[in-house]
Design an enzyme around this catalytic site. Structure first.
Site, PDB file in Angstrom:
ATOM      1  N   LYS B  12     -15.278   5.222  -8.468  1.00  0.00           N
ATOM      2  CA  LYS B  12     -14.974   3.795  -8.611  1.00  0.00           C
ATOM      3  C   LYS B  12     -13.477   3.665  -8.849  1.00  0.00           C
ATOM      4  O   LYS B  12     -12.929   4.271  -9.768  1.00  0.00           O
ATOM      5  CB  LYS B  12     -15.738   3.208  -9.795  1.00  0.00           C
ATOM      6  CG  LYS B  12     -15.675   1.700  -9.881  1.00  0.00           C
ATOM      7  CD  LYS B  12     -16.436   1.040  -8.735  1.00  0.00           C
ATOM      8  CE  LYS B  12     -17.566   0.166  -9.210  1.00  0.00           C
ATOM      9  NZ  LYS B  12     -18.506  -0.192  -8.134  1.00  0.00           N
ATOM     10  N   THR B  57     -21.318   4.451  -8.431  1.00  0.00           N
ATOM     11  CA  THR B  57     -19.963   4.085  -8.850  1.00  0.00           C
ATOM     12  C   THR B  57     -20.036   2.971  -9.892  1.00  0.00           C
ATOM     13  O   THR B  57     -19.166   2.869 -10.749  1.00  0.00           O
ATOM     14  CB  THR B  57     -19.100   3.652  -7.637  1.00  0.00           C
ATOM     15  OG1 THR B  57     -19.619   2.453  -7.078  1.00  0.00           O
ATOM     16  CG2 THR B  57     -19.045   4.745  -6.592  1.00  0.00           C
ATOM     17  N   HIS B 250      18.558   1.728   0.510  1.00  0.00           N
ATOM     18  CA  HIS B 250      19.925   1.597   0.997  1.00  0.00           C
ATOM     19  C   HIS B 250      20.564   0.261   0.613  1.00  0.00           C
ATOM     20  O   HIS B 250      19.968  -0.798   0.792  1.00  0.00           O
ATOM     21  CB  HIS B 250      19.952   1.757   2.515  1.00  0.00           C
ATOM     22  CG  HIS B 250      19.367   3.049   2.979  1.00  0.00           C
ATOM     23  ND1 HIS B 250      19.812   4.275   2.534  1.00  0.00           N
ATOM     24  CD2 HIS B 250      18.350   3.322   3.836  1.00  0.00           C
ATOM     25  CE1 HIS B 250      19.107   5.247   3.118  1.00  0.00           C
ATOM     26  NE2 HIS B 250      18.214   4.700   3.897  1.00  0.00           N
TER      27      HIS B 250
END
Lengths: 301, 301, 301, 301
Positions: B12, B57, B250
């Site tokens: 889960k 789960t 950048h």
């Protein structure tokens, strides 16, 4: 049957500009996301594709970057005022300009307990915002400044109740006298004028908003918001209006009882969606006209 | 030709649990996002749909919430160790368990200069992480603890150069002896054992990472990363390995020259994409075997 | 000096509701994200924390889910009209209600060339939207319906130019007679009344928007937008107003010349930020008053 | 105690390249997001800051854009193979290169029922992926190609049950013989060789994955995933291994009973978090060694 062009505006959104001050070994940083928007005589671009009155969004971008040096970014309000004035004063077809800025906070890295000269980490706590609107020339000139913040996530683990509400056939919620209250606050406030100690005022307002959220015993998020707005207006002279938008980020008490585990307001599930959304405007009775102060760049759709 | 089930795991993901400590009027808060993953005898679920060995789960979720009370969340490492041990020890078909946790920081709101008892704002600076892997029983038992952080955005406005690199037909980059260097750091580190002062060690490591980034005169992001990992290993006994992943965010010096405006490293465009991505592992020569310490829940795809 | 509550509204945002029609073996699916907003006599909640007039956002949520069955979701406009009318008619303190809905598209999975009865994949192309505003009772009753779409990403690889624009000191852009033009369109349109074949009209408008974008030789995104709005109004009787917001998603021709590679409009860098943002309203001259049709739930901040 | 540099790699991530084919009036479009990663003799950059062996990430970027013209993007697999081979063959310190690509789909706009020549809308349904890994020279040369997709959101409204699972103290879930099953599928598959009809194979595999999800009566998501992987391997000769990662996007039946409204599998709440996460590898028994085929660019952390 005729069809016409109604409202229209255009600009360059989300110029991510980083301004470094490096006049001494102790540098400073301003990290801003700038959007510029022009309103004016641009009908021909829509109706016939004639661009002769159009200042390209690329040019607006170049100007935004250049002004970060020419004017600087001592405060986002000051920078934005200069940029908006430039568009209205120097570009003939522009009748009104709006500049919206987000500012991201940085704090100095500590090295052996001392603040480093040229290294920072993003604070990430909230995003500071400002929006400047400038209209007209000469006697018609109007200028509005709003400040604000967003993504200020704040939570109190007690001191909040919600009871006595209206019930109907669809009522399922139980009243509660002690709950977690949390929000991701969006606040904007309007200044009376165009001069202020912008950075200090921002810090003051943020502090009032958070401490009022903390200390008001809340009967509802609505009440807390109103008290927050009122506290700002009572404390800060130059501010005439406060808008607050607050998602009620629900924290559901988790049922542990069937596992034989007591849960006295200790374990919560923080849910993503849906969320309550509470909005309020708090205003001085003698506030000057808001004009187009609240007309956003993304406002037409 | 035969076709077989290879590696498999299930669990889960992203249980968003908020744990309040309210034993005194001064409350505490822990805000965590927990994912649990089980490995073991679950072939039948895949091959024939037989669920008799499968701990749903949903049950893993319930356990994660209950353990926030039963065990508490003094540190995410301790909480996760207990949860992972439960799955391996108490659920027969489970051969190995992995628990991954993100922790979001909060700091107390100040009211009249004092920390408030039960109100906080999200710090938002970085997300603390931990991942525990536990395998086997009895003599075969192995336990690994990794800590970490992500989204730590750090920038230095000087003290960074990039010169002397290889050139070929596609080279366009100019060498520079002074640039902005910024990253959004992801770091994970492996502990030698399963006992430590987890919270203090975390604070120490974060401080070493940021101060090393600040003080190393950088010839390349690669070099800075190695020095950061090395500094952690030199300072923290219980840590044997550091992984660093750093996007080179950048910042391009903006050309203002044609506007007659000088730009001596003061105005930059912060670009989103593409970005350099530099990764390195720094390790003690006597580090014990990493085993499956780095096998992530999302690792199979 | 007095301080007052100004505008205010509240509701439940982002109820993610999936409605399955299963009366025959060939099921149907409607996948919607519903936000409800109430306006009315709620001052007491703000000023004193008195909730007796407040229909909790939780109750609004329950109602939204129940109406997905009670009324159904044949179209999001119809569903939203019923829900908004309920709030205004059945909840005494409510003077006005606004319901905003997003709808996510699904298409049937093909199995051996035939559409499957109960399995779909998300189309993901664009999100359909609707917003209903209802005010007042009896003779004061007003009802507005707007439909719309967002995230419709559309690109043309030629048939677009941008020349003849205004120049100033900050001009850097070169005119071009052939460029890629791309946007992620947001469009909303207002209906004259509250009855229409909503789904068919939506399909018609989407088709007009995309085909007009394709066939207009574009002198500017402004012109293309106006033509798109005009084409909708010319073709669809019941629609009186169209709002368009279009980020100009810049595609920069990549310089390959120094590598000895020709690039005749073939290789582009698709940039994220900044982007142009062009907005326009196109309206019938005889359109009835828009009233509060465009006042959004998130409109106060 | 010694401290060493362990694994390391670097590259340029997320070059968003759009390639237009315009040799005839009927243009074509390829929209890709390219990440390149180099592995090899780069220790000096980390240990001493010596860049002489480092091909800058900027140069990798330039090469990626140039190859979009030089090689073209008939398929992302072919383009990536060429790019990866270039880095290994032409840049001496590079021992291995990995190129990861995402491809975004577009479909032609219809104008009066006919496909337009140079205008498209983004399909948005799923993102196609590929990852090429190339190692060594001469007899040591190894090349691996994997294809894949992600964000394929698929749902079935019946034909899915979940019963007979293991129970323990924390069990709360009720078994069900009819539920909604939905996922946002991530799948990757490994090819035996480096030559295939890449685009046709992709279409075939996507079709097998979706139709198998539709037609398998599901006893668990685990079982459905295994059947999906097996069906791909049975149907496509050149593919030797399939990895599947599937969040179980829970749709909870909404309780409308207390409102007197029946809900027979018709109204669901689609929840965001937590979600189940099921992962499986399905593999041919005679699959050649996977080597570093699955070692991702972001793999070290």
């Amino acid at each position: 049957m005729g069809i016409s062009l109604g409202g229209h505006q255009y600009g360059k959104a989300e110029n991510h500009i980083v301004r470094i001050y490096r006049d001494t070994p102790r540098h400073d940083i301003k990290d801003i996301n700038v959007s510029t928007c022009l309103r004016g005589d641009f009908e021909a671009a829509y109706l016939t594709g004639d661009q002769s009155a159009v200042l390209p969004t690329d040019t607006q971008k170049q100007t935004a970057y250049s002004y970060a040096k020419e004017v600087g970014v001592d405060s986002i309000e000051e920078y934005s005022l200069a940029l908006a004035r430039h568009f209205v004063d120097d570009v003939k077809p522009v009748h009104a300009a709006r500049v919206e800025v987000e500012e991201f906070g940085w704090e100095r890295v500590l090295v052996d307990g001392s603040e480093h000269d040229h290294t920072w980490v993003r604070t990430g706590q909230e995003v500071r915002t400002a929006a400047i609107t400038i209209e007209g020339e000469g006697a018609e000139r109007r200028e509005w400044v709003t400040g604000g913040l967003k993504d200020l996530v704040i939570l109190k683990s007690t001191g909040s109740e919600f009871t006595g509400f209206m019930e109907d056939k669809y009522t399922r919620l139980q009243p509660t006298t002690d709950r977690v209250m949390a929000t991701s606050l969006v606040a904007t406030w309007r200044y009376a004028g165009t001069e202020a100690d912008w950075n200090a005022t921002y810090a003051t307002i943020k502090s009032i908003l958070t401490s009022t959220f903390a200390t008001v015993h809340s009967l509802a998020l609505q009440q807390t918001l109103f008290e927050m707005g009122k506290a700002v207006l009572e404390a800060v002279d130059g501010v005439v209006e406060v808008n607050l938008s607050a998602p009620n980020k629900h924290h559901f008490l988790y049922d542990l009882e069937t596992f034989g585990v007591e849960n006295n307001g200790e374990v919560f599930h923080a849910d993503d969606r849906p969320y309550g959304l509470i909005q309020a405007n708090v205003v001085r009775d003698d506030a000057p006209d808001a004009g187009s102060a609240w007309e956003k760049f993304s406002g037409l759709v």
